[in-house]
Scaffold this motif. Structure first.
Motif, mmCIF file in Angstrom:
data_model
loop_
_atom_site.group_PDB
_atom_site.id
_atom_site.type_symbol
_atom_site.label_atom_id
_atom_site.label_comp_id
_atom_site.label_asym_id
_atom_site.label_seq_id
_atom_site.Cartn_x
_atom_site.Cartn_y
_atom_site.Cartn_z
ATOM 1 N N ARG A 20 -1.627 -3.610 -3.752
ATOM 2 C CA ARG A 20 -2.499 -4.775 -3.709
ATOM 3 C C ARG A 20 -2.009 -5.481 -2.236
ATOM 4 N NH1 ARG A 20 -6.634 -7.460 -3.445
ATOM 5 N NH2 ARG A 20 -7.191 -9.786 -4.237
ATOM 6 N N ILE A 21 -2.855 -5.429 -1.168
ATOM 7 C CA ILE A 21 -3.061 -5.414 0.099
ATOM 8 C C ILE A 21 -4.021 -6.572 0.590
ATOM 9 C CG2 ILE A 21 -3.034 -4.861 2.330
ATOM 10 C CD1 ILE A 21 -0.245 -4.367 0.992
ATOM 11 N N SER A 25 -2.677 -10.355 3.511
ATOM 12 C CA SER A 25 -1.457 -10.303 3.379
ATOM 13 C C SER A 25 -0.367 -9.650 4.446
ATOM 14 C CB SER A 25 -0.853 -8.867 2.850
ATOM 15 O OG SER A 25 -1.245 -8.944 0.957
ATOM 16 N N PRO A 26 0.863 -9.493 4.531
ATOM 17 C CA PRO A 26 1.398 -8.943 5.918
ATOM 18 C C PRO A 26 0.792 -7.646 6.187
ATOM 19 C CG PRO A 26 2.708 -10.465 4.533
ATOM 20 C CD PRO A 26 1.406 -10.025 3.827
ATOM 21 N N CYS A 27 0.596 -7.001 8.070
ATOM 22 C CA CYS A 27 0.152 -5.924 8.006
ATOM 23 C C CYS A 27 1.531 -4.546 7.679
ATOM 24 C CB CYS A 27 -0.012 -5.831 9.577
ATOM 25 S SG CYS A 27 -1.219 -4.162 9.836
ATOM 26 N N PRO A 28 1.656 -3.875 6.742
ATOM 27 C CA PRO A 28 1.767 -2.523 6.159
ATOM 28 C C PRO A 28 3.023 -2.237 7.610
ATOM 29 C CG PRO A 28 0.192 -2.875 5.203
ATOM 30 C CD PRO A 28 -0.438 -3.427 6.049
ATOM 31 N N CYS A 29 2.331 -2.061 8.771
ATOM 32 C CA CYS A 29 2.900 -1.609 9.906
ATOM 33 C C CYS A 29 4.000 -2.312 10.156
ATOM 34 C CB CYS A 29 1.965 -1.350 11.291
ATOM 35 S SG CYS A 29 1.280 -2.718 11.996
ATOM 36 N N GLY A 30 4.236 -3.292 9.737
ATOM 37 C CA GLY A 30 5.311 -4.134 10.591
ATOM 38 C C GLY A 30 4.627 -5.035 10.909
ATOM 39 N N LEU A 31 3.821 -5.176 12.229
ATOM 40 C CA LEU A 31 3.796 -6.311 13.084
ATOM 41 C C LEU A 31 3.581 -7.169 12.587
ATOM 42 C CD1 LEU A 31 1.880 -4.000 15.565
ATOM 43 C CD2 LEU A 31 3.624 -4.045 15.715
ATOM 44 N N PRO A 32 4.177 -8.568 13.245
ATOM 45 C CA PRO A 32 4.237 -10.164 13.283
ATOM 46 C C PRO A 32 2.841 -10.103 12.763
ATOM 47 C CG PRO A 32 4.903 -9.693 15.370
ATOM 48 C CD PRO A 32 4.511 -8.910 14.833
ATOM 49 N N VAL A 65 -2.670 1.651 2.204
ATOM 50 C CA VAL A 65 -2.932 1.130 1.123
ATOM 51 C C VAL A 65 -4.704 2.036 0.783
ATOM 52 C CG1 VAL A 65 -3.074 -1.094 2.860
ATOM 53 C CG2 VAL A 65 -5.569 0.441 3.424
ATOM 54 N N ARG A 66 -4.084 3.913 0.499
ATOM 55 C CA ARG A 66 -4.784 4.913 0.333
ATOM 56 C C ARG A 66 -5.881 4.593 0.851
ATOM 57 N NH1 ARG A 66 -1.306 4.854 -5.620
ATOM 58 N NH2 ARG A 66 0.849 4.612 -4.469
ATOM 59 N N ASP A 67 -6.184 4.556 2.250
ATOM 60 C CA ASP A 67 -7.738 4.623 2.867
ATOM 61 C C ASP A 67 -7.588 5.719 3.126
ATOM 62 O OD1 ASP A 67 -10.054 4.512 4.377
ATOM 63 O OD2 ASP A 67 -9.089 2.696 5.226
ATOM 64 N N ALA A 68 -8.114 7.142 2.729
ATOM 65 C CA ALA A 68 -8.596 8.903 2.752
ATOM 66 C C ALA A 68 -9.362 8.481 3.834
ATOM 67 C CB ALA A 68 -8.621 9.298 1.579
ATOM 68 N N ALA A 89 3.068 8.156 -7.659
ATOM 69 C CA ALA A 89 4.100 7.835 -7.794
ATOM 70 C C ALA A 89 5.229 7.233 -6.746
ATOM 71 C CB ALA A 89 5.299 8.564 -8.426
ATOM 72 N N MET A 90 4.308 7.538 -5.539
ATOM 73 C CA MET A 90 5.114 7.044 -3.940
ATOM 74 C C MET A 90 4.895 5.770 -3.786
ATOM 75 S SD MET A 90 4.952 9.676 -1.240
ATOM 76 C CE MET A 90 5.927 9.827 0.120
ATOM 77 N N ARG A 91 5.449 4.710 -3.151
ATOM 78 C CA ARG A 91 5.239 3.776 -2.493
ATOM 79 C C ARG A 91 5.610 3.637 -1.339
ATOM 80 N NH1 ARG A 91 1.810 3.421 -5.436
ATOM 81 N NH2 ARG A 91 1.565 2.356 -7.059
ATOM 82 N N TRP A 92 4.989 3.430 -0.581
ATOM 83 C CA TRP A 92 4.982 3.259 1.230
ATOM 84 C C TRP A 92 5.816 2.136 1.436
ATOM 85 C CZ3 TRP A 92 6.172 8.131 3.986
ATOM 86 C CH2 TRP A 92 5.244 8.701 3.625
ATOM 87 N N GLU A 93 7.281 1.805 2.103
ATOM 88 C CA GLU A 93 7.837 0.849 1.989
ATOM 89 C C GLU A 93 7.869 -0.325 3.811
ATOM 90 O OE1 GLU A 93 8.795 -0.517 -1.249
ATOM 91 O OE2 GLU A 93 8.553 0.616 -2.105
#
Length: 149
Positions: A20-21, A25-32, A65-68, A89-93
């Motif tokens: 759920r993004i 939501s904060p961007c998963p890439c780590g930028l603010p 976000v699983r955007d193939a 079963a995999m979650r990128w953290e």
């Protein structure tokens, strides 16, 4: 970015539910920045990655976000697979950018060395990779990678 493992993989699917993004939501890439203002703009085709590091960050976020479709669109046609499978079963953290070489608006190629942290069935692990990016038809695309460890 790809994934290797020493244990057998479970069946994967391109239709796996994405975490759920939301746009806020904060961007998963780590930028603010919120997802919608950061990698979400690239995923929605509202902007193009200006550097190979920006493309690497957006591709990592696309795995989250699983955007193939985005992953395939930003993969060089000579190395692009027919599909992208996501392990349910995999979650990128978390993403760590360790080094970039070239890859700016003034270059035609560049590399990004990174460590992508993930959990697989709840077990933490990481992927350490040096990815090579090139310009193809004016846009940055992922070309290949070497696993660092």
């Amino acid at each position: 970015m790809s994934r290797r493992t020493s244990r057998p993989r479970r069946p994967a699917t391109t239709a796996a539910a994405s975490p759920r993004i939301t746009p806020a939501s904060p961007c998963p890439c780590g930028l603010p920045a919120p997802y919608a203002e950061c990698c979400g703009r690239l995923h929605a085709l509202a902007a193009a990655a200006p550097t190979c590091e920006a493309l690497m960050r957006s591709r990592y976020s696309a795995f989250v976000v699983r955007d193939a479709a985005y992953l395939l669109r930003t993969w060089h046609p000579e190395t692009r697979p027919p599909s992208v499978d996501f392990d349910p079963a995999m979650r990128w953290e978390r993403l760590e950018i360790l080094e970039t070489t070239e890859g700016s608006a003034f270059h035609t190629a560049g590399t990004v060395t990174f460590r992508a942290h993930y959990t697989d069935d709840g077990r933490p692990d990481s992927l350490h990779e040096k990815s090579r990016f090139v310009r193809h038809e004016g846009a940055w695309v992922y070309a290949a990678a070497v696993f660092v460890d």
